[in-house]
Design an enzyme around this catalytic site. Sequence first.
Site, mmCIF file in Angstrom:
data_model
loop_
_atom_site.group_PDB
_atom_site.id
_atom_site.type_symbol
_atom_site.label_atom_id
_atom_site.label_comp_id
_atom_site.label_asym_id
_atom_site.label_seq_id
_atom_site.Cartn_x
_atom_site.Cartn_y
_atom_site.Cartn_z
ATOM 1 N N ALA A 120 0.848 -1.189 0.000
ATOM 2 C CA ALA A 120 0.000 0.000 0.000
ATOM 3 C C ALA A 120 0.892 1.251 0.000
ATOM 4 C CB ALA A 120 -0.969 -0.034 1.172
ATOM 5 N N SER A 121 0.616 2.235 0.857
ATOM 6 C CA SER A 121 1.356 3.500 0.801
ATOM 7 C C SER A 121 2.790 3.420 1.300
ATOM 8 C CB SER A 121 0.601 4.579 1.580
ATOM 9 O OG SER A 121 -0.532 5.006 0.856
ATOM 10 N N VAL A 122 3.173 2.320 1.927
ATOM 11 C CA VAL A 122 4.593 2.134 2.265
ATOM 12 C C VAL A 122 5.419 2.067 0.974
ATOM 13 C CG1 VAL A 122 6.246 0.530 3.349
ATOM 14 C CG2 VAL A 122 4.099 1.080 4.489
ATOM 15 N N SER A 123 4.743 1.821 -0.155
ATOM 16 C CA SER A 123 5.404 1.820 -1.467
ATOM 17 C C SER A 123 5.998 3.176 -1.811
ATOM 18 C CB SER A 123 4.399 1.441 -2.560
ATOM 19 O OG SER A 123 3.796 0.204 -2.330
ATOM 20 N N LYS A 124 5.473 4.255 -1.250
ATOM 21 C CA LYS A 124 5.891 5.607 -1.646
ATOM 22 C C LYS A 124 7.374 5.869 -1.402
ATOM 23 C CE LYS A 124 1.436 8.023 -1.291
ATOM 24 N NZ LYS A 124 0.527 6.898 -1.141
#
Length: 400
Positions: A120-124
């Site tokens: 999820a947003s840890v991908s950023k």
Amino acid sequence: MNFLKNYIKQISIAFLIIVTASFFAFNNFELKEEKAIHQEAILDNKEDKFFVSVEYYPEEITKKVNHKLDSLLKRINKRHDFHGAVLVAKNNKIVYKNQVGYTDFRKKKYLKEDAVFQLASVSKQFTAAAIMLLKEQNKLKLSDTVNTFFPNFPYKNITIKNLLNHTSGLPKYFWVAEHEWTQNRPPTNTELMQLLPSSKAQRFFKPGRNFDYSNTGYFVLASIVEKVSGISFNNFLEKNIFDPLEMNNTYVYRFKNDVVRENQLIGYRLYKGWRHLKIGNTVNDAIVGDKNVYSTPEDLFKWTYGLNSGQLLSKESLSLMYSKGETIYGRKIPYGFGFRMDRSNENNIYHYGKWNGFSTALTNYLEDNLVVIVLEHTSYNAMKSLNEKIKKIVSQNLEV
């Protein structure tokens, strides 16, 4: 007499040919040797640059803390429907790694340590690192605007730094995909970038004026990575981050565009308190940069170790990623490049994520040299509280 002259002339020409050929052969050998030495140096440097040692503390040191963390996992699995994995590292060594719950509820298959979670947003943070790698290669500047790379981009004067810090004011791409994309498959980054110039979506504010967490900004950043590098976002991360750090179970996945990999998990939600339902995909699931990196706890440990040790990026780049941004009015914001900063302690660097049933958290307590990684796939919603409990257990029961 003429015969003698011709003979001498032929001898001279032959000698000249031999000398010339020898000269070029020698120089060609030197060039090849120099090229081989240079290539070998590059390979040696690359090998030296990316070195991540996965080490564990001895069992006698971690026995107590492991027992308490095992109990915590069993408790939240039973009481709060937690089905996921936890990894804790201290001083660059793994203290604890375990998983609990199911990977498939119908078949009653238990989670294994090689299960791969959507971040999820840890991908950023990977998107931000890709941008910083290109910056270090002098292929872009943080002050460059999006229009430098995409002249038809309709929202003017937005810099790469605005995108990284979430001060761009961009509208939500979810709305654009859901209301203006007409095909029966989800759009890719390239296709959505091509759609934006004709979109009716308006920006929320002029660049730099406010902080507004923006998935759109990171989808645009990934598109810039592809445009500048000339390769797909997945290939760029694979060649420059995943492979060098030996993150062998980490990749980018785009729904309906990429093949589902072995051990790749599906997200679930709890229905009526007992039944687990699979969460379907949406029109937004082929966009990358803001989400859609898949990984394991151990690979995330390698990533954090490689980043913090300065092997992947320079200290200057890492400092920017780990520092608060600010608006054009000088107001500090608790977000760096791909990472959040704890408001009460700037040395606590973290990011949470939620998407399609996956709940994720990566927290880096810099002062304690402690990393806590939590990945889950059944819509667990108490990551912050769990993170604090894990840290407390480790702090009270690990003496190193």
